[in-house]
Design a protein around this motif. Structure first.
Motif, PDB file in Angstrom:
ATOM      1  N   SER A 128     -52.445  50.446  35.713  1.00  0.00           N
ATOM      2  CA  SER A 128     -51.382  51.462  35.673  1.00  0.00           C
ATOM      3  C   SER A 128     -51.315  52.254  36.970  1.00  0.00           C
ATOM      4  O   SER A 128     -50.228  52.566  37.458  1.00  0.00           O
ATOM      5  N   PHE A 179     -47.796  44.466  36.282  1.00  0.00           N
ATOM      6  CA  PHE A 179     -47.645  44.647  34.838  1.00  0.00           C
ATOM      7  C   PHE A 179     -47.905  43.329  34.105  1.00  0.00           C
ATOM      8  O   PHE A 179     -48.595  43.296  33.080  1.00  0.00           O
ATOM      9  N   PRO A 221     -50.815  47.333  27.533  1.00  0.00           N
ATOM     10  CA  PRO A 221     -50.048  48.325  28.295  1.00  0.00           C
ATOM     11  C   PRO A 221     -49.910  49.621  27.487  1.00  0.00           C
ATOM     12  O   PRO A 221     -49.784  49.580  26.271  1.00  0.00           O
ATOM     13  N   SER A 225     -48.195  52.834  31.546  1.00  0.00           N
ATOM     14  CA  SER A 225     -47.912  51.562  32.222  1.00  0.00           C
ATOM     15  C   SER A 225     -46.421  51.261  32.189  1.00  0.00           C
ATOM     16  O   SER A 225     -45.819  50.904  33.211  1.00  0.00           O
ATOM     17  N   TYR A 226     -45.834  51.386  30.990  1.00  0.00           N
ATOM     18  CA  TYR A 226     -44.406  51.121  30.838  1.00  0.00           C
ATOM     19  C   TYR A 226     -43.576  52.095  31.677  1.00  0.00           C
ATOM     20  O   TYR A 226     -42.628  51.681  32.351  1.00  0.00           O
ATOM     21  N   ASN A 227     -43.924  53.371  31.641  1.00  0.00           N
ATOM     22  CA  ASN A 227     -43.162  54.357  32.417  1.00  0.00           C
ATOM     23  C   ASN A 227     -43.226  54.056  33.910  1.00  0.00           C
ATOM     24  O   ASN A 227     -42.230  54.197  34.624  1.00  0.00           O
ATOM     25  N   ILE A 240     -37.093  46.312  29.876  1.00  0.00           N
ATOM     26  CA  ILE A 240     -38.461  46.788  29.659  1.00  0.00           C
ATOM     27  C   ILE A 240     -38.460  47.945  28.665  1.00  0.00           C
ATOM     28  O   ILE A 240     -39.330  48.025  27.787  1.00  0.00           O
ATOM     29  N   GLU A 283     -38.177  46.481  25.325  1.00  0.00           N
ATOM     30  CA  GLU A 283     -39.477  45.893  24.960  1.00  0.00           C
ATOM     31  C   GLU A 283     -40.425  46.983  24.475  1.00  0.00           C
ATOM     32  O   GLU A 283     -41.119  46.818  23.472  1.00  0.00           O
ATOM     33  N   LEU A 284     -40.442  48.101  25.199  1.00  0.00           N
ATOM     34  CA  LEU A 284     -41.303  49.222  24.845  1.00  0.00           C
ATOM     35  C   LEU A 284     -40.991  49.735  23.444  1.00  0.00           C
ATOM     36  O   LEU A 284     -41.896  50.041  22.672  1.00  0.00           O
ATOM     37  N   THR A 333     -42.905  48.085  20.623  1.00  0.00           N
ATOM     38  CA  THR A 333     -44.368  48.088  20.654  1.00  0.00           C
ATOM     39  C   THR A 333     -44.871  49.327  19.936  1.00  0.00           C
ATOM     40  O   THR A 333     -44.098  50.246  19.631  1.00  0.00           O
TER      41      THR A 333
END
Length: 103
Positions: free
Chosen positions: A32, A51, A61, A65-67, A85, A88-89, A92
């Motif tokens: 990250s 990533f 993640p 990580s996503y941010n 993305i 996708e987030l 999760t």
């Protein structure tokens, strides 16, 4: 954080490589940090590659990580990929978390 503040992506990538070379398995936090360093320099391609490495190496993640990845993609004017993305987030367990002033 130091690499991010210094906008030193090569150094962040070297730290990942050196960890692996020394037998240390990079964790989500190290990945990250590298993603956010890529975001700081506007390198969405590299952030995405890091990533993907994170996920390939069985790390989970986090919202951070996503941010970082989303920030890097937007910074690189790759907004369509950033939206993908984000979607996708949402699917999760991280997607249910509420952001804080840190994230």
């Amino acid at each position: 954080v130091v690499c991010r503040q210094a906008r030193d992506l090569p150094r962040a990538l070297r730290l990942l490589d050196e960890a692996r070379h020394d037998g240390i398995v990079p964790d989500t936090y190290l990945y990250s940090a590298a993603i956010w360093t890529a975001a700081a320099v506007g390198d969405g391609v590299r952030a995405y590659a890091i990533f993907e490495q994170l996920k390939k190496n069985a790390c989970q993640p986090t919202i951070v990580s996503y941010n970082g990845l989303i920030a890097a993609l937007v910074s690189a004017e790759r907004t369509e990929e950033a939206v993908v993305i984000l979607e996708e987030l949402k699917h999760t367990d991280q997607g249910s978390l509420k952001g804080t002033w840190v994230t």
